[in-house]
Enzyme design. Structure first.
Site, PDB file in Angstrom:
ATOM      1  N   VAL A  44      46.206  44.245  44.050  1.00 43.10           N
ATOM      2  CA  VAL A  44      46.315  45.087  42.853  1.00 43.10           C
ATOM      3  C   VAL A  44      46.063  44.170  41.649  1.00 43.10           C
ATOM      4  CG1 VAL A  44      47.710  47.117  43.387  1.00 43.10           C
ATOM      5  CG2 VAL A  44      48.798  44.899  43.216  1.00 43.10           C
ATOM      6  N   LYS A  75      37.258  47.944  28.579  1.00 42.78           N
ATOM      7  CA  LYS A  75      38.617  48.295  28.140  1.00 42.78           C
ATOM      8  C   LYS A  75      38.806  47.847  26.690  1.00 42.78           C
ATOM      9  CE  LYS A  75      43.426  47.155  29.093  1.00 42.78           C
ATOM     10  NZ  LYS A  75      44.342  46.282  29.812  1.00 42.78           N
TER      11      LYS A  75
HETATM   12  C1  FAD Z   1      52.005  46.176  41.241  1.00 40.77           C
HETATM   13  C2  FAD Z   1      51.134  45.116  40.644  1.00 40.77           C
HETATM   14  C3  FAD Z   1      50.194  45.466  39.680  1.00 40.77           C
HETATM   15  C4  FAD Z   1      49.409  44.482  39.079  1.00 40.77           C
HETATM   16  N1  FAD Z   1      48.528  44.835  38.088  1.00 40.77           N
HETATM   17  C5  FAD Z   1      47.865  43.863  37.419  1.00 40.77           C
HETATM   18  C6  FAD Z   1      47.008  44.162  36.347  1.00 40.77           C
HETATM   19  O1  FAD Z   1      46.767  45.323  36.011  1.00 40.77           O
HETATM   20  N2  FAD Z   1      46.415  43.153  35.690  1.00 40.77           N
HETATM   21  C7  FAD Z   1      46.619  41.851  36.036  1.00 40.77           C
HETATM   22  O2  FAD Z   1      46.107  40.944  35.366  1.00 40.77           O
HETATM   23  N3  FAD Z   1      47.383  41.553  37.088  1.00 40.77           N
HETATM   24  C8  FAD Z   1      48.022  42.502  37.776  1.00 40.77           C
HETATM   25  N4  FAD Z   1      48.815  42.169  38.822  1.00 40.77           N
HETATM   26  C9  FAD Z   1      48.892  40.791  39.253  1.00 40.77           C
HETATM   27  C10 FAD Z   1      47.689  40.443  40.100  1.00 40.77           C
HETATM   28  O3  FAD Z   1      47.637  41.294  41.219  1.00 40.77           O
HETATM   29  C11 FAD Z   1      47.801  39.010  40.590  1.00 40.77           C
HETATM   30  O4  FAD Z   1      48.109  38.167  39.533  1.00 40.77           O
HETATM   31  C12 FAD Z   1      46.490  38.558  41.161  1.00 40.77           C
HETATM   32  O5  FAD Z   1      46.038  39.428  42.136  1.00 40.77           O
HETATM   33  C13 FAD Z   1      46.615  37.170  41.746  1.00 40.77           C
HETATM   34  O6  FAD Z   1      47.276  37.167  42.965  1.00 40.77           O
HETATM   35  P1  FAD Z   1      47.348  35.793  43.734  1.00 40.77           P
HETATM   36  O7  FAD Z   1      45.964  35.305  43.984  1.00 40.77           O
HETATM   37  O8  FAD Z   1      48.278  34.891  43.029  1.00 40.77           O
HETATM   38  O9  FAD Z   1      48.057  36.185  45.098  1.00 40.77           O
HETATM   39  P2  FAD Z   1      47.513  36.997  46.374  1.00 40.77           P
HETATM   40  O10 FAD Z   1      46.513  38.022  46.019  1.00 40.77           O
HETATM   41  O11 FAD Z   1      48.728  37.454  47.101  1.00 40.77           O
HETATM   42  O12 FAD Z   1      46.780  35.901  47.246  1.00 40.77           O
HETATM   43  C14 FAD Z   1      47.490  34.984  48.032  1.00 40.77           C
HETATM   44  C15 FAD Z   1      46.522  34.243  48.917  1.00 40.77           C
HETATM   45  O13 FAD Z   1      47.213  33.203  49.587  1.00 40.77           O
HETATM   46  C16 FAD Z   1      46.857  33.227  50.956  1.00 40.77           C
HETATM   47  N5  FAD Z   1      47.946  32.623  51.703  1.00 40.77           N
HETATM   48  C17 FAD Z   1      49.272  32.856  51.604  1.00 40.77           C
HETATM   49  N6  FAD Z   1      49.949  32.080  52.488  1.00 40.77           N
HETATM   50  C18 FAD Z   1      49.026  31.341  53.130  1.00 40.77           C
HETATM   51  C19 FAD Z   1      49.085  30.355  54.162  1.00 40.77           C
HETATM   52  N7  FAD Z   1      50.255  29.981  54.717  1.00 40.77           N
HETATM   53  N8  FAD Z   1      47.938  29.797  54.599  1.00 40.77           N
HETATM   54  C20 FAD Z   1      46.733  30.169  54.072  1.00 40.77           C
HETATM   55  N9  FAD Z   1      46.619  31.088  53.094  1.00 40.77           N
HETATM   56  C21 FAD Z   1      47.752  31.666  52.636  1.00 40.77           C
HETATM   57  C22 FAD Z   1      46.624  34.696  51.253  1.00 40.77           C
HETATM   58  O14 FAD Z   1      45.848  34.870  52.402  1.00 40.77           O
HETATM   59  C23 FAD Z   1      45.869  35.100  49.974  1.00 40.77           C
HETATM   60  O15 FAD Z   1      44.504  34.741  50.120  1.00 40.77           O
HETATM   61  C24 FAD Z   1      49.560  43.140  39.466  1.00 40.77           C
HETATM   62  C25 FAD Z   1      50.468  42.809  40.485  1.00 40.77           C
HETATM   63  C26 FAD Z   1      51.254  43.771  41.063  1.00 40.77           C
HETATM   64  C27 FAD Z   1      52.231  43.379  42.142  1.00 40.77           C
END
Ligand code: FAD
Length: 505
Positions: A44, A75
């Site tokens: 998301v 936007k």
């Molecule tokens: C309800 C909701 C709504 C949101 N809406 C917005 C929005 O409108 N605008 C905005 O800017 N942000 C929004 N966000 C935030 C946004 O989704 C995140 O900041 C963004 O997607 C980044 O996520 P991430 O890459 O940190 O984590 P994730 O997408 O969770 O990625 C984690 C990665 O780590 C990997 N991983 C984990 N553990 C291991 C392991 N042991 N070994 C190998 N790989 C591993 C996974 O496979 C994955 O590739 C929202 C979040 C939420 C929860």
């Protein structure tokens, strides 16, 4: 510091990989990204802030290609419905209100004149708001004399598609991707630095600097280095979200909508091929079933999949950079997406890391500075979010009564007092949200200033009045001449191959 290991292939991981490989190209860095498809991404995060345009441009991304690949829309702001009172609506625009005069912000003139019957709403004096209301879009002008230079824009895109798009970009710049799950982290016995990672298949990967992009897992920063977490739930008690896409209906709107609900709020984000929807809520005040029902009842089009439940705890790690590990993205902390700030915080994390990039280990001062700057970023966002809940007259549910009476942080209380006294917005050099953003929320949510800047009285009331009338007409006429949002996307070859630009296009 040559070998950089990024764990995680979500938005944070691939933004880090694409950002560092582009912005530090030529420095002989060896960048590896490890991700596990079996674990997957949070998926998301569709709405952004204008800063992302700068990020994309800096790393050499073509806007039309990006728009088509991620089914993105433009936007110009966020509409807030039912926040100050039930029935209220205002837009927080990515742009100015009116034009400042002799160093005095426009809203100060508006405050003086606000009891005049023909003055209209402050919202009428913002070009991006007028464009939003009319469903129009055009990029801003580079000419500072033009009223069209008074705004900026961001994107709304399919969260699942941005990371793969960046992956192609990063791999073309030499980033190596390893598929696999990290199951063990080995530390150097003497320094406590992370030395190497072990994958499920037995492979070992060594590195000098590790970027933890493992999302809510926080594999390195928390599970290994025990950063600790500052919870901000006493100020921001929402802790769950239920999300679901639906079919698009009607014209493509160039803004995100956040509608206050009984115990939280609902988002509506128009993309080219569908609309993203979610309900963010406080589980102490509403059940999962009721939250889900409210989301489904308010969908504008046919639901396209089963709603997904997400849990989170608002706050941040006590330190985002510990030893040779930097946490970027959800691994570092999370603030609800009310002002679309998460991807901005990822971008800031990457930019500041690049600015403070160490040459060798033992980089205490860089680390402390990074942590100090990121603390400021998170706290500024936190205070701005609390304002939305606290500056309200709503007393129709236990949640709103709780939020209205909340004991807010001193840093926010001081800002609100300053505004209440004479409409002044506290200024700061670091961190998000400048004067127009604060003015939009204060005035949009009926948090009125009791007085105005004394310098406003230097101009005769008649001339202020005619100037304001002229300005309001100029905004309305300029917005009317802009192309519709969907016409602009079509004309500039930004259409997504995944679907039409809404059924109404
Ligand atoms: C309800 C909701 C709504 C949101 N809406 C917005 C929005 O409108 N605008 C905005 O800017 N942000 C929004 N966000 C935030 C946004 O989704 C995140 O900041 C963004 O997607 C980044 O996520 P991430 O890459 O940190 O984590 P994730 O997408 O969770 O990625 C984690 C990665 O780590 C990997 N991983 C984990 N553990 C291991 C392991 N042991 N070994 C190998 N790989 C591993 C996974 O496979 C994955 O590739 C929202 C979040 C939420 C929860």
């Amino acid at each position: 510091m040559k070998k950089i290991i990024i764990i995680g292939g979500g938005t944070a991981g691939w933004m880090s990989a694409a950002g560092i490989s582009s912005m530090m190209a030529g420095l002989d860095l060896d960048i590896t990204l490890i991700e596990s498809e079996a674990i997957g991404v949070v998926g998301v995060g569709e709405a952004t802030l204008p800063h992302i345009k700068f990020f994309n441009e800096t790393i050499g991304i073509n806007e039309a290609e990006f728009m088509a690949a991620t089914s993105a829309t433009f936007k110009l702001g966020i509409e807030f419905v039912d926040w100050g009172r039930l029935g209220d609506s205002y837009i927080h625009p990515f742009g100015e209100f009116g034009l400042a005069n002799a160093g005095v912000p426009f809203h100060q003139y508006y405050n003086k004149m606000s009891d005049q019957s023909d003055i209209g709403s402050l919202q009428d004096y913002s070009l991006p708001i007028m464009a939003c209301r009319a469903g129009k879009f055009e990029p801003p002008s580079q000419d500072p004399r033009s009223v069209k230079s008074t705004y900026r824009y961001a994107y709304q895109f399919d969260a699942i598609k941005y990371a793969p798009f960046l992956r192609r970009h990063a791999e073309a710049r030499g980033v190596t991707r390893i598929e696999g799950k990290v199951t063990e982290v080995k530390l150097d016995a003497e320094s406590g630095d992370i030395q190497r990672l072990r994958l499920e298949n037995g492979r070992e990967v060594k590195g000098d600097l590790f970027i933890d992009c493992t999302g809510f897992y926080g594999l390195l920063i928390e599970k290994t280095l025990k950063a600790g977490y500052d919870k901000w739930t006493k100020w921001l008690p929402v802790d769950r979200a239920v999300a679901v896409p639906c079919k698009s209906t009607g014209p493509l709107l160039p803004y995100t909508r956040a509608t206050a609900d009984k115990a939280g709020w609902r988002w509506r984000i128009p993309l080219q091929h569908r609309t993203g929807n979610g309900h963010v809520y406080a589980s102490d005040f509403i059940s999962d079933e009721d939250a889900r029902d409210s989301l489904i009842e308010n969908l504008e089009g046919q639901m396209l999949s089963e709603p997904r439940l997400l849990r989170f705890t608002t706050g941040k790690r006590r330190k985002l950079w510990i030893k040779n590990c930097v946490a970027i993205g959800l691994s570092g902390g999370f603030l609800e997406p009310l002002e679309s700030t998460s991807i901005y915080l990822i971008q800031e994390g990457i930019t500041k890391l690049i600015e403070l990039f160490p040459r060798r280990s033992g980089f205490n001062i860089d680390r402390e500075e990074y942590n100090r700057l990121m603390d400021i970023e998170f706290e500024r966002v936190r205070d701005f979010l609390i304002l939305h809940y606290h500056a309200t007259e709503r007393d129709d549910t236990p949640f709103w009564n709780h939020m209205r009476r909340l004991d807010i942080p001193d840093s926010l209380a001081e800002k609100m007092e300053l505004f209440r006294c004479r409409g002044r917005v506290a200024k700061y050099d670091l961190g998000l949200f400048l004067e127009p953003s604060w003015v939009a929320v204060y005035m949009g949510q009926r948090f009125a200033a009791q007085d105005y800047d004394r310098r406003v009285d230097l101009l005769p009331q008649d001339s202020v009045s005619s100037h304001m009338n002229g300005l309001r007409n100029l905004m309305a006429q300029t917005a009317a001449k802009m192309p519709s949002h969907q016409a602009y996307i079509k004309k500039h070859n930004m259409r997504s191959p995944h679907g039409a630009v809404t059924s109404a296009s």
